[in-house]
Design an enzyme around this catalytic site. Structure first.
Site, PDB file in Angstrom:
ATOM      1  N   HIS A 190      41.168  39.795  40.075  1.00 56.92           N
ATOM      2  CA  HIS A 190      41.994  39.038  39.126  1.00 56.92           C
ATOM      3  C   HIS A 190      41.331  37.733  38.709  1.00 56.92           C
ATOM      4  O   HIS A 190      41.952  36.932  38.006  1.00 56.92           O
ATOM      5  CB  HIS A 190      43.374  38.746  39.717  1.00 56.92           C
ATOM      6  CG  HIS A 190      44.261  39.954  39.744  1.00 56.92           C
ATOM      7  ND1 HIS A 190      45.459  39.980  40.427  1.00 56.92           N
ATOM      8  CD2 HIS A 190      44.114  41.181  39.190  1.00 56.92           C
ATOM      9  CE1 HIS A 190      46.018  41.175  40.282  1.00 56.92           C
ATOM     10  NE2 HIS A 190      45.223  41.920  39.533  1.00 56.92           N
ATOM     11  N   ASP A 227      42.751  32.310  44.314  1.00 56.96           N
ATOM     12  CA  ASP A 227      42.654  31.003  44.979  1.00 56.96           C
ATOM     13  C   ASP A 227      41.291  30.750  45.619  1.00 56.96           C
ATOM     14  O   ASP A 227      41.029  29.653  46.115  1.00 56.96           O
ATOM     15  CB  ASP A 227      43.750  30.858  46.031  1.00 56.96           C
ATOM     16  CG  ASP A 227      43.788  32.029  47.008  1.00 56.96           C
ATOM     17  OD1 ASP A 227      42.726  32.603  47.321  1.00 56.96           O
ATOM     18  OD2 ASP A 227      44.900  32.373  47.452  1.00 56.96           O
ATOM     19  N   GLN A 254      43.516  40.333  45.039  1.00 52.00           N
ATOM     20  CA  GLN A 254      44.203  40.023  43.786  1.00 52.00           C
ATOM     21  C   GLN A 254      44.407  38.525  43.624  1.00 52.00           C
ATOM     22  O   GLN A 254      44.871  38.074  42.575  1.00 52.00           O
ATOM     23  CB  GLN A 254      45.571  40.728  43.765  1.00 52.00           C
ATOM     24  CG  GLN A 254      45.508  42.231  43.954  1.00 52.00           C
ATOM     25  CD  GLN A 254      46.886  42.834  44.160  1.00 52.00           C
ATOM     26  OE1 GLN A 254      47.685  42.918  43.227  1.00 52.00           O
ATOM     27  NE2 GLN A 254      47.172  43.261  45.388  1.00 52.00           N
ATOM     28  N   ASN A 255      44.089  37.756  44.646  1.00 50.08           N
ATOM     29  CA  ASN A 255      44.315  36.314  44.627  1.00 50.08           C
ATOM     30  C   ASN A 255      43.182  35.601  43.901  1.00 50.08           C
ATOM     31  O   ASN A 255      42.005  35.936  44.076  1.00 50.08           O
ATOM     32  CB  ASN A 255      44.424  35.783  46.054  1.00 50.08           C
ATOM     33  CG  ASN A 255      45.554  36.438  46.826  1.00 50.08           C
ATOM     34  OD1 ASN A 255      46.524  36.898  46.229  1.00 50.08           O
ATOM     35  ND2 ASN A 255      45.423  36.498  48.136  1.00 50.08           N
ATOM     36  N   CYS A 278      34.675  32.275  27.830  1.00 50.06           N
ATOM     37  CA  CYS A 278      34.954  32.048  26.415  1.00 50.06           C
ATOM     38  C   CYS A 278      36.055  32.982  25.939  1.00 50.06           C
ATOM     39  O   CYS A 278      36.036  34.178  26.223  1.00 50.06           O
ATOM     40  CB  CYS A 278      33.681  32.265  25.609  1.00 50.06           C
ATOM     41  SG  CYS A 278      33.907  32.119  23.827  1.00 50.06           S
TER      42      CYS A 278
END
Length: 676
Positions: A130, A110, A107-108, A138
């Protein structure tokens, strides 16, 4: 109250067995890298900073410039410049490389999972559900995407001036990042470029990059679901639990700094909380997996070098079980190995009696090749208490890397079923069987008696017909020997039993196998026999995920594992008497406790093993005649009984062209050696 086993070891065992494991990773994994968590008690938690109101596509479209300057850059700037993977990220990368059936859904955003020193051998085994920092799409057409892997490449989106502000200022710089305009999409020219990160007013299927279908499919097919550093307050956690544990009862392993998921509550599934920082607990998991794999490799490669223990063993020669030689100076405190279970006999030609032979056509000519174990130098027969069981998945059959050879299992079964139907025979019935991987004589100290150790796992009858009994058996043996130094590793090696039935008159009882409705050696003389049935103990094969998990729990609990092994041993011993009752009709209460004489391997069938038991009955030969005439349960498998006095067995074996099944001939050899 029974003590629960270490959940880290349980999960390690799943990964060792290449089970389908789905990881769902949350912000807790990256906390040690300096990335703030989203929820929790941390005052720097991202979700306390109005993220739910500003982290929406609607908020972005209202004022893209303000959205970037006041929300996005201040919130995530540090993740572009300072964060680096920690030991938890490295452990996940390594685990993925060890188990190709393991999928990590993070879900990170980073991107730390992709920056590990341990390169991901299977890049498709990481799903960033995520999104990812540094990627943009866009706002009007979600299929428009600029695939920038790092912030430095964001120069393609925002230009060199902004990139220098962010990289030059660093995470600790008080200089704000000021955006004067938001670039338009270079593909369509109308939409604004917004971060490729799932917003609170978007769905998981709003962009193909999130791969939500792949993640949900993994949750639905997983054998175990693993959470790492998640608060269980995000919708994907609920979807994962609903798709796997709630529907199919698979277990949940929760790596967290506190119990984030309650146990019990009438649920069908088990929850195991592994408490501690993810960078520490995942490393411990990795260590357990590598330890399991190292142990498993010892069992796979030469069956722990054929159990030749340094310091002195007595080994069985691979060319002839009845030839022995010493290795070392003593014969004590160690193991007697059975090399023949892992290498084919050097002096037996590979002319297999295969499943391609037409049913109903009995083979004539001399008896087929067989081998027996152990040697008559040991005190036999063995009672049930003299036998030990090692029941472990490491003794399971390996799938052949050539899918065509694996497909032979199903095709052989289908062909045999059609042939039996065409002949009007009863349908083939598949059932779980024990797989014998090793048979060892064990002596623990001079004062203790020798014991027989059986190394077992599970297989089924269909796999046996498609491997041991198929024409490809010699090829499977050759490939197993070349790849694993174990000729039986690709074979089913289902364990059978044979019963030497002896009446009060000293007569041995044989059956003549039917010429219709039996799989092999139609019309041959044979002993009563069959298989011990794991199904009687509630075991199944292939193991369903819930059954596999329950069984692994049992094996990791010393008391329960010991009880299961005792039940397996008892099933093996009692199966010999049960086969006599079913095939000859002698009641069980007329049969004495079976005694184990040894092991016979039929070389035509890739060395398929059977244990030979001596079963004395408390009735006369004439009574056995009457029981058989009354119609035993499996009387259709034979046409008549034959009786040979035990004093004349040696001469019986010298009859020219005697149509005696190899398992029966081997059983009589053991009977002569150990009882006469």
């Amino acid at each position: 109250m029974r003590r629960r086993r270490d959940p880290t070891k349980l999960l390690a065992h799943f990964i060792q067995e290449k089970k389908k494991i789905a990881f769902l990773v949350g912000a807790g994994l990256s906390a040690a890298s300096g990335v703030p968590v989203f929820r929790g008690e941390d005052p720097n938690a991202i979700w306390v900073k109005r993220v739910t109101s500003m982290g929406t596509k609607a908020a972005f479209l209202r004022d893209p410039v303000t959205w970037y300057n006041e929300f996005w850059f201040p919130l995530f700037k540090h993740q572009y410049t300072r964060a680096s993977p920690n030991a938890g990220h490295e452990a996940l990368a390594r685990l993925s490389n060890l188990d190709p059936n393991l999928l990590v859904v993070t879900q990170n955003i980073d991107s730390l999972n992709r920056q590990t020193r341990e390169a991901w051998a299977h890049q498709d085994k990481l799903v960033e559900i995520h999104g990812r920092l540094g990627l943009y799409h866009c706002s009007s057409n979600n299929y428009c995407i600029l695939a920038n892997e790092t912030w430095a490449q964001a120069i393609d989106v925002f230009g060199p001036e902004l990139a220098e502000q962010i990289e030059g200022g660093g995470a600790d710089s008080s200089d704000p990042v000021v955006l004067t305009h938001v670039p338009r999409c270079t593909e369509c020219g109308t939409g604004y470029m917004m971060p490729l990160a799932l917003m609170f007013d978007e769905m998981y299927d709003s962009h193909a990059f999130y791969q939500s279908d792949k993640a949900l499919a993994a949750f639905e097919e997983a054998d175990a679901l693993v959470f790492v550093g998640t608060s269980f307050q995000v919708n994907i956690s609920n979807l994962a639990i609903e798709a796997g544990p709630r529907k199919r009862g698979i277990p949940i392993f929760n790596f967290n700094i506190r119990d984030g998921l309650a146990k019990g509550g009438g649920r069908r599934y088990d929850v195991f909380n592994i408490i501690g920082p993810a960078e520490e607990t995942l490393q411990k998991l990795l260590e357990q997996v590598e330890a399991c794999l190292e142990k498993d490799s010892l069992g796979r490669v030469e069956t722990e070098k054929h159990r030749e223990v340094l310091g002195g063993t007595l080994c069985v020669g691979k060319a002839d079980f009845r030839t022995t030689h010493e290795v070392g100076n003593t014969v004590s405190n160690h193991v007697v190995c059975n090399k023949c279970l892992s290498q084919p006999s050097a002096n037996v030609p590979a002319t297999p009696f295969t499943s391609s032979d037409q049913p109903g056509q009995a083979k004539s000519g001399p008896s087929y090749a067989f081998e027996t174990f152990p040697q008559p130098i040991f005190s036999f027969p063995f009672s049930e208490e003299d036998v030990e069981i090692d029941f472990n998945p490491c003794y399971g059959r390996l799938s052949h890397p050539d899918s065509r050879l694996e497909a032979n299992i199903d095709s052989t079964w289908d062909r045999l079923s059609e042939e039996r139907e065409a002949q009007g025979c009863s349908a083939l019935f598949n059932a779980v069987k024990f797989r014998l991987a090793g048979c060892l004589l064990v002596k623990e100290g001079e004062a203790r008696p020798m014991k027989l150790l059986l190394e077992l796992w599970l297989t089924d009858y269909k796999t046996a017909r498609g491997t041991n009994h198929a024409s490809i058996a010699p090829l499977l043996q050759a490939d197993g020997l070349a790849a694993h130094k174990d000729a039986q590793v690709y074979l089913s090696q289902k364990l059978g039993v044979s019963a030497i039935l002896c009446t009060q008159d000293g007569d041995l009882v044989f059956i003549e196998r039917s010429t219709k409705g039996v799989a092999d050696f139609q019309g041959y003389i044979d002993t009563p026999g069959g298989h011990p049935e794991p199904g009687n103990l509630g075991l199944e094969f292939p193991l369903s995920p819930p059954s596999a998990f329950t069984l692994i729990q049992t094996l990791h609990d010393p008391a329960n594992a010991a009880l299961l092994k005792q039940r397996i041993r008892h099933e093996i011993f009692t199966s010999a008497a049960q086969e006599v009752a079913d095939e000859v009709g002698v009641p069980l209460d007329k049969l004495e406790t079976p005694k184990l004489l040894g092991l016979v391997r039929q070389l035509e069938f890739g060395g398929v093993p059977s244990l030979t038991f001596l079963v004395n009955c408390q009735c006369r030969t004439s009574d056995v005649h009457k029981y058989y005439a009354a119609g035993p349960k499996e009387g259709n498998e034979s046409t008549k009984l034959l009786f040979i006095n035990k004093q004349g067995v040696t001469n019986f074996l010298t009859i020219p062209d005697l149509k005696l099944a190899p398992a029966a001939r081997g059983s009589l050899e053991l009977f002569i050696e150990h009882t006469l």
